[in-house]
Design an enzyme around this catalytic site. Structure first.
Site, PDB file in Angstrom:
ATOM      1  N   ASN A  78      -2.289  14.650   0.469  1.00 56.06           N
ATOM      2  CA  ASN A  78      -2.181  15.025  -0.948  1.00 56.06           C
ATOM      3  C   ASN A  78      -2.979  16.284  -1.240  1.00 56.06           C
ATOM      4  O   ASN A  78      -2.512  17.176  -1.944  1.00 56.06           O
ATOM      5  CB  ASN A  78      -2.723  13.896  -1.824  1.00 56.06           C
ATOM      6  CG  ASN A  78      -1.669  12.832  -2.117  1.00 56.06           C
ATOM      7  OD1 ASN A  78      -0.517  13.141  -2.354  1.00 56.06           O
ATOM      8  ND2 ASN A  78      -2.090  11.578  -2.096  1.00 56.06           N
ATOM      9  N   ASP A 134       4.303  11.951  -2.339  1.00 55.65           N
ATOM     10  CA  ASP A 134       5.347  11.025  -2.813  1.00 55.65           C
ATOM     11  C   ASP A 134       6.544  11.010  -1.861  1.00 55.65           C
ATOM     12  O   ASP A 134       7.142   9.965  -1.614  1.00 55.65           O
ATOM     13  CB  ASP A 134       5.823  11.424  -4.217  1.00 55.65           C
ATOM     14  CG  ASP A 134       4.835  11.011  -5.298  1.00 55.65           C
ATOM     15  OD1 ASP A 134       3.804  10.392  -4.962  1.00 55.65           O
ATOM     16  OD2 ASP A 134       5.084  11.313  -6.481  1.00 55.65           O
ATOM     17  N   GLU A 176      -0.832   3.447  -1.085  1.00 53.25           N
ATOM     18  CA  GLU A 176      -0.257   3.900   0.183  1.00 53.25           C
ATOM     19  C   GLU A 176      -0.386   2.796   1.223  1.00 53.25           C
ATOM     20  O   GLU A 176      -0.566   3.040   2.395  1.00 53.25           O
ATOM     21  CB  GLU A 176      -0.926   5.200   0.661  1.00 53.25           C
ATOM     22  CG  GLU A 176      -2.367   5.366   0.264  1.00 53.25           C
ATOM     23  CD  GLU A 176      -3.328   4.656   1.204  1.00 53.25           C
ATOM     24  OE1 GLU A 176      -3.870   3.615   0.786  1.00 53.25           O
ATOM     25  OE2 GLU A 176      -3.532   5.140   2.334  1.00 53.25           O
ATOM     26  N   ASP A 220      -0.910   0.816   6.403  1.00 57.40           N
ATOM     27  CA  ASP A 220      -1.579   1.784   5.520  1.00 57.40           C
ATOM     28  C   ASP A 220      -1.467   3.191   6.116  1.00 57.40           C
ATOM     29  O   ASP A 220      -1.727   3.402   7.305  1.00 57.40           O
ATOM     30  CB  ASP A 220      -3.056   1.372   5.370  1.00 57.40           C
ATOM     31  CG  ASP A 220      -3.799   2.216   4.348  1.00 57.40           C
ATOM     32  OD1 ASP A 220      -4.132   1.682   3.269  1.00 57.40           O
ATOM     33  OD2 ASP A 220      -4.072   3.404   4.635  1.00 57.40           O
ATOM     34  N   HIS A 241       0.598  16.389  -4.428  1.00 55.33           N
ATOM     35  CA  HIS A 241       0.966  15.008  -4.736  1.00 55.33           C
ATOM     36  C   HIS A 241       2.464  14.749  -4.536  1.00 55.33           C
ATOM     37  O   HIS A 241       2.862  13.673  -4.084  1.00 55.33           O
ATOM     38  CB  HIS A 241       0.571  14.713  -6.193  1.00 55.33           C
ATOM     39  CG  HIS A 241       0.388  13.274  -6.483  1.00 55.33           C
ATOM     40  ND1 HIS A 241      -0.750  12.574  -6.175  1.00 55.33           N
ATOM     41  CD2 HIS A 241       1.229  12.379  -7.063  1.00 55.33           C
ATOM     42  CE1 HIS A 241      -0.617  11.317  -6.546  1.00 55.33           C
ATOM     43  NE2 HIS A 241       0.578  11.164  -7.097  1.00 55.33           N
TER      44      HIS A 241
HETATM   45  P1  GH3 Z   1      -7.319   5.998   5.641  1.00 55.45           P
HETATM   46  O1  GH3 Z   1      -6.698   6.563   6.877  1.00 55.45           O
HETATM   47  O2  GH3 Z   1      -8.665   5.429   5.902  1.00 55.45           O
HETATM   48  O3  GH3 Z   1      -6.420   5.000   4.995  1.00 55.45           O
HETATM   49  O4  GH3 Z   1      -7.516   7.222   4.630  1.00 55.45           O
HETATM   50  P2  GH3 Z   1      -6.702   7.566   3.320  1.00 55.45           P
HETATM   51  O5  GH3 Z   1      -7.007   8.957   2.932  1.00 55.45           O
HETATM   52  O6  GH3 Z   1      -5.265   7.253   3.551  1.00 55.45           O
HETATM   53  O7  GH3 Z   1      -7.224   6.488   2.306  1.00 55.45           O
HETATM   54  P3  GH3 Z   1      -7.869   6.623   0.870  1.00 55.45           P
HETATM   55  O8  GH3 Z   1      -7.903   5.230   0.356  1.00 55.45           O
HETATM   56  O9  GH3 Z   1      -9.144   7.390   0.922  1.00 55.45           O
HETATM   57  O10 GH3 Z   1      -6.843   7.465   0.038  1.00 55.45           O
HETATM   58  C1  GH3 Z   1      -5.613   6.977  -0.351  1.00 55.45           C
HETATM   59  C2  GH3 Z   1      -4.885   8.077  -1.072  1.00 55.45           C
HETATM   60  O11 GH3 Z   1      -3.559   7.675  -1.441  1.00 55.45           O
HETATM   61  C3  GH3 Z   1      -5.580   8.480  -2.338  1.00 55.45           C
HETATM   62  C4  GH3 Z   1      -4.481   8.485  -3.371  1.00 55.45           C
HETATM   63  O12 GH3 Z   1      -4.482   9.644  -4.156  1.00 55.45           O
HETATM   64  C5  GH3 Z   1      -3.215   8.428  -2.566  1.00 55.45           C
HETATM   65  N1  GH3 Z   1      -2.132   7.777  -3.283  1.00 55.45           N
HETATM   66  C6  GH3 Z   1      -2.083   6.516  -3.756  1.00 55.45           C
HETATM   67  N2  GH3 Z   1      -0.914   6.304  -4.399  1.00 55.45           N
HETATM   68  C7  GH3 Z   1      -0.206   7.446  -4.346  1.00 55.45           C
HETATM   69  C8  GH3 Z   1       1.078   7.870  -4.843  1.00 55.45           C
HETATM   70  O13 GH3 Z   1       1.821   7.109  -5.483  1.00 55.45           O
HETATM   71  N3  GH3 Z   1       1.484   9.136  -4.585  1.00 55.45           N
HETATM   72  C9  GH3 Z   1       0.698   9.998  -3.880  1.00 55.45           C
HETATM   73  N4  GH3 Z   1       1.164  11.232  -3.646  1.00 55.45           N
HETATM   74  N5  GH3 Z   1      -0.512   9.647  -3.415  1.00 55.45           N
HETATM   75  C10 GH3 Z   1      -0.967   8.401  -3.632  1.00 55.45           C
HETATM   76 MG    MG Z   2      -4.705   5.209   3.894  1.00 56.05          MG
HETATM   77 MG    MG Z   3      -5.354   2.394   1.543  1.00 55.66          MG
END
Ligand code: GH3
Ligand code: MG
Ligand code: MG
Ligand code: MG
Length: 312
Positions: free
Chosen positions: A199, A208, A234, A191, A204
């Site tokens: 982001n 990506d 992610e 992760d 965003h």
């Molecule tokens: P942690 O270290 O605890 O994992 O923190 P984190 O910020 O990585 O975790 P959190 O679950 O709070 O946030 C995940 C983020 O991933 C939020 C979401 O917008 C982003 N995300 C998910 N899918 C995509 C994608 O396809 N593209 C982009 N750019 N961002 C994405």
């Molecule tokens: Mg994360």
């Molecule tokens: Mg996650």
């Protein structure tokens, strides 16, 4: 020479797969109550390079589909115990086979009868006696389209990696295989760290690019027999066959370090990104769910201990 591609989807698939090997041989299930007829049609398709299985008793259709997983079914229309129309109706009842192409081989020229067969979702008719070239062309076109569609459905459109659904399926099949071969199976849940902040800070699109970069590095470093899935937004899942957890830990740590050194750019800003990972292994855990949960727990621990690390 290859026939012209039926759909632009095929080009999209090539882009997604980025040089990954595609399964080559098309799989065709030939259903005919007369063994000699089935054998004759099978031979034509085999000589054209396809993998063929014959079924003489149509009541075995569901088992045959499950075991052979064909790209197309070529069925006789008149069989004593079950007509081709009945056969198609049985197949179409199951959600996983709604789009499986079924082609009839038949001497039926009655329009009304052909029409009622079409109503149960049959793709086409080839009249007997067959012209071998026509049979091959009709089968290849439809089977390739099916193959492409299936591959697209199993992939994530951003990274080309296996999507959540197919990764979960492969966890089950890989575990069954590991048990059969008495081999280890390592599950890695990975992760990205603080990805929300990336982001928020860089946009965003920059996020990506990070996801795409990670999927590239995973593809290049892992073996073709390993499975790489985008399990969530992610979050990635790796299934590594026949290795020890210790070996997997070293491998993932090397990946972690190399990935953390990639300098991403967004406008004038430069930034880095890291990931955390948790590892579990069969035979330590013997069910798909417990394997995944154990890897998740290890990942959670890696996050709690400060991120950018691997926990077994
Ligand atoms: P942690 O270290 O605890 O994992 O923190 P984190 O910020 O990585 O975790 P959190 O679950 O709070 O946030 C995940 C983020 O991933 C939020 C979401 O917008 C982003 N995300 C998910 N899918 C995509 C994608 O396809 N593209 C982009 N750019 N961002 C994405
Ligand atoms: Mg994360
Ligand atoms: Mg996650
Ligand atoms: Mg017959």
């Amino acid at each position: 020479t290859k026939p012209a591609r039926a759909l632009d989807l095929a080009a999209k698939l090539d882009e997604l797969l980025e040089g990954d090997s595609r399964e080559e041989q098309l799989r065709i299930l030939v259903v005919d109550d007369e063994p000699e007829v089935a054998a004759y049609h099978s031979l034509i398709l085999q000589e054209a390079g396809m993998s063929v299985r014959q079924l003489h008793d149509p009541s075995g259709i569901l088992d045959a589909l499950q075991q052979f997983n064909p790209d197309l079914v070529l069925a006789d229309m008149y069989m004593p115990r079950c007509t081709g129309v009945e056969l198609a109706a049985i197949v179409r009842q199951l959600p996983e086979y709604v789009s499986l192409p079924i082609v009839y081989l038949s001497s039926e020229t009655n329009r009304q009868k052909q029409f009622s067969a079409m109503q149960v979702g049959v793709e086409g008719f080839i009249t007997k006696p067959v012209v071998p070239e026509e049979l091959v062309a009709a089968v290849v076109l439809r089977a390739e389209r099916m193959r492409t569609l299936r591959a697209l459905m199993s992939r994530d459109s951003l990274t080309g990696l296996y999507n959540h659904t197919s990764t979960t399926e492969m966890l089950h099949t890989s575990l069954a295989q590991a048990m059969r071969l008495e081999e280890n199976l390592v599950v890695v849940m990975l992760d990205l760290d603080n990805f929300k902040a990336i982001n928020d800070l860089h946009g965003h699109m920059a996020g990506d690019q990070v996801l795409i970069a990670l999927s590239r590095i995973l593809r290049h470093r892992l073996r073709s027999s390993d499975i790489i899935g985008r399990y969530g937004g992610e979050e990635f899942a790796l299934l590594l066959k026949g290795v020890t957890p210790g070996y997997a830990e070293k491998l993932v740590n090397q990946l972690r370090e190399d990935f953390s050194n990639i300098a991403f750019t967004a406008g004038k800003a430069r930034f880095n990104c890291t990931f955390s990972a948790g590892i579990s292994c069969y035979p330590d855990y013997t069910h798909a769910d417990s394997l995944r949960l154990a890897a998740d727990r290890a990942l959670y621990q890696a996050k709690n201990q400060g991120r950018n690390q691997v926990v077994v």
